[in-house]
Design an enzyme around this catalytic site. Structure first.
Site, PDB file in Angstrom:
ATOM      1  N   CYS A 287      -0.068   0.440  18.867  1.00 40.60           N
ATOM      2  CA  CYS A 287      -0.510   1.611  18.104  1.00 40.60           C
ATOM      3  C   CYS A 287      -1.301   2.572  18.989  1.00 40.60           C
ATOM      4  O   CYS A 287      -1.411   3.762  18.677  1.00 40.60           O
ATOM      5  CB  CYS A 287      -1.328   1.194  16.883  1.00 40.60           C
ATOM      6  SG  CYS A 287      -2.815   0.244  17.259  1.00 40.60           S
TER       7      CYS A 287
ATOM      8  N   GLN B 150      -7.650  -7.308  15.804  1.00 42.51           N
ATOM      9  CA  GLN B 150      -8.006  -8.278  16.848  1.00 42.51           C
ATOM     10  C   GLN B 150      -9.372  -8.897  16.600  1.00 42.51           C
ATOM     11  O   GLN B 150      -9.594 -10.080  16.872  1.00 42.51           O
ATOM     12  CB  GLN B 150      -7.965  -7.598  18.217  1.00 42.51           C
ATOM     13  CG  GLN B 150      -8.213  -8.563  19.374  1.00 42.51           C
ATOM     14  CD  GLN B 150      -8.028  -7.886  20.717  1.00 42.51           C
ATOM     15  OE1 GLN B 150      -7.227  -6.961  20.853  1.00 42.51           O
ATOM     16  NE2 GLN B 150      -8.763  -8.335  21.714  1.00 42.51           N
TER      17      GLN B 150
ATOM     18  N   HIS C  45      -2.318  -2.985  22.500  1.00 42.13           N
ATOM     19  CA  HIS C  45      -1.966  -2.568  21.148  1.00 42.13           C
ATOM     20  C   HIS C  45      -0.958  -1.424  21.189  1.00 42.13           C
ATOM     21  O   HIS C  45      -1.228  -0.357  21.747  1.00 42.13           O
ATOM     22  CB  HIS C  45      -3.221  -2.114  20.393  1.00 42.13           C
ATOM     23  CG  HIS C  45      -4.181  -3.230  20.120  1.00 42.13           C
ATOM     24  ND1 HIS C  45      -4.414  -3.706  18.849  1.00 42.13           N
ATOM     25  CD2 HIS C  45      -4.950  -3.969  20.955  1.00 42.13           C
ATOM     26  CE1 HIS C  45      -5.306  -4.700  18.915  1.00 42.13           C
ATOM     27  NE2 HIS C  45      -5.641  -4.869  20.178  1.00 42.13           N
TER      28      HIS C  45
ATOM     29  N   CYS D 196      -0.618  -5.195  13.929  1.00 38.76           N
ATOM     30  CA  CYS D 196      -1.793  -4.423  13.511  1.00 38.76           C
ATOM     31  C   CYS D 196      -1.657  -4.058  12.035  1.00 38.76           C
ATOM     32  O   CYS D 196      -0.621  -3.540  11.613  1.00 38.76           O
ATOM     33  CB  CYS D 196      -1.886  -3.173  14.378  1.00 38.76           C
ATOM     34  SG  CYS D 196      -2.908  -1.867  13.711  1.00 38.76           S
ATOM     35  N   GLU D 197      -2.689  -4.335  11.257  1.00 36.75           N
ATOM     36  CA  GLU D 197      -2.602  -4.067   9.825  1.00 36.75           C
ATOM     37  C   GLU D 197      -2.669  -2.577   9.500  1.00 36.75           C
ATOM     38  O   GLU D 197      -2.361  -2.175   8.380  1.00 36.75           O
ATOM     39  CB  GLU D 197      -3.706  -4.805   9.064  1.00 36.75           C
ATOM     40  CG  GLU D 197      -5.106  -4.328   9.352  1.00 36.75           C
ATOM     41  CD  GLU D 197      -6.156  -5.105   8.568  1.00 36.75           C
ATOM     42  OE1 GLU D 197      -7.157  -4.491   8.176  1.00 36.75           O
ATOM     43  OE2 GLU D 197      -5.980  -6.320   8.347  1.00 36.75           O
ATOM     44  N   HIS D 198      -3.072  -1.759  10.451  1.00 36.24           N
ATOM     45  CA  HIS D 198      -3.203  -0.327  10.181  1.00 36.24           C
ATOM     46  C   HIS D 198      -1.877   0.417  10.308  1.00 36.24           C
ATOM     47  O   HIS D 198      -1.609   1.351   9.537  1.00 36.24           O
ATOM     48  CB  HIS D 198      -4.229   0.299  11.132  1.00 36.24           C
ATOM     49  CG  HIS D 198      -5.594  -0.279  10.969  1.00 36.24           C
ATOM     50  ND1 HIS D 198      -6.449  -0.488  12.025  1.00 36.24           N
ATOM     51  CD2 HIS D 198      -6.253  -0.725   9.872  1.00 36.24           C
ATOM     52  CE1 HIS D 198      -7.581  -1.023  11.590  1.00 36.24           C
ATOM     53  NE2 HIS D 198      -7.471  -1.181  10.290  1.00 36.24           N
ATOM     54  N   HIS D 199      -1.048   0.027  11.288  1.00 34.94           N
ATOM     55  CA  HIS D 199       0.217   0.728  11.505  1.00 34.94           C
ATOM     56  C   HIS D 199       1.424  -0.207  11.481  1.00 34.94           C
ATOM     57  O   HIS D 199       2.558   0.244  11.628  1.00 34.94           O
ATOM     58  CB  HIS D 199       0.188   1.471  12.847  1.00 34.94           C
ATOM     59  CG  HIS D 199      -0.914   2.474  12.948  1.00 34.94           C
ATOM     60  ND1 HIS D 199      -2.119   2.208  13.572  1.00 34.94           N
ATOM     61  CD2 HIS D 199      -1.009   3.728  12.467  1.00 34.94           C
ATOM     62  CE1 HIS D 199      -2.903   3.263  13.490  1.00 34.94           C
ATOM     63  NE2 HIS D 199      -2.262   4.199  12.826  1.00 34.94           N
TER      64      HIS D 199
END
Length: 199
Positions: A158, A128, A156, A87-90
């Site tokens: 996250c 995703q 996920h 995941c690019e956020h976390h």
């Protein structure tokens, strides 16, 4: 002869990322000189290069390298393709399965290439939704089939390890082009990926 694993990494990138991981581990309060942690920065640097190797790969070229002229024009499905991404956020993992179908338009592609392109796009920092779109558009633009469909089901970390901590949640994304925009074709595809054909 004992098992030996050969992996190649960019030495300069490994050294730079290693030093950053060492600083992060130290900032979090861990002793970077402790025996169990001593080699962790280097291992983490190599792991991140492996998990993001898709940036250096060309999915379209992979497909073009295994396209064959063929008159078959019915649906081709490869389902339950395992995928692992970050995941690019976390920068936490998400993982699950991809289901891909296409209807040839004069050319088919080697079946192993569809999982390969899933890996190319999954081995990047992703969401995703974009992963689904990347796979869909690569097949559509390269193979130019009568239609293409992609469904991804993933869990996920996250959401499972942090935040809302919902361990049993899954996310489904889908994309359809060409003939799969017709409800009857889409319904057949969704029925087939849901069916247990072994019975």
């Amino acid at each position: 002869m004992p098992y030996r694993q050969f992996e190649e990494y960019n030495i300069q990138v490994t050294d730079e990322v290693k030093s950053k991981f060492k600083a992060i581990i130290s900032d979090l309060g861990e002793d970077v000189n402790r025996e169990g942690i001593l080699k962790t920065p280097e291992r983490a640097a190599k792991a991140m290069q492996f998990l993001t190797q898709g940036y250096d790969q060309d999915a379209a070229a992979i497909l073009k390298g295994a396209m064959f002229a063929e008159s078959y024009d019915d649906m081709v499905i490869v389902k339950n393709i395992e995928l692992y991404s970050l995941c690019e956020h976390h920068m936490l993992p998400f993982f699950g399965k991809a289901h891909i179908a296409y209807i040839p338009n004069g050319h088919i592609v080697g079946l192993s290439k569809l999982p390969r392109i899933v890996d190319v796009f999954a081995r990047r920092l992703q969401v995703q939704e974009r992963l689904t779109h990347d796979i869909l558009e690569c097949i559509n633009n390269t193979l130019k089939p009568q239609g293409v469909a992609v469904v991804i089901e993933a869990s996920h970390m996250c959401m499972m390890m942090r935040g809302v901590q919902k361990q049993n949640s899954t996310t489904t994304t889908s994309g359809f082009r060409g003939q799969f925009e017709k409800i009857e074709t889409r319904t057949e595809f969704l029925r087939l990926i849901s069916a247990d054909l072994s019975n």
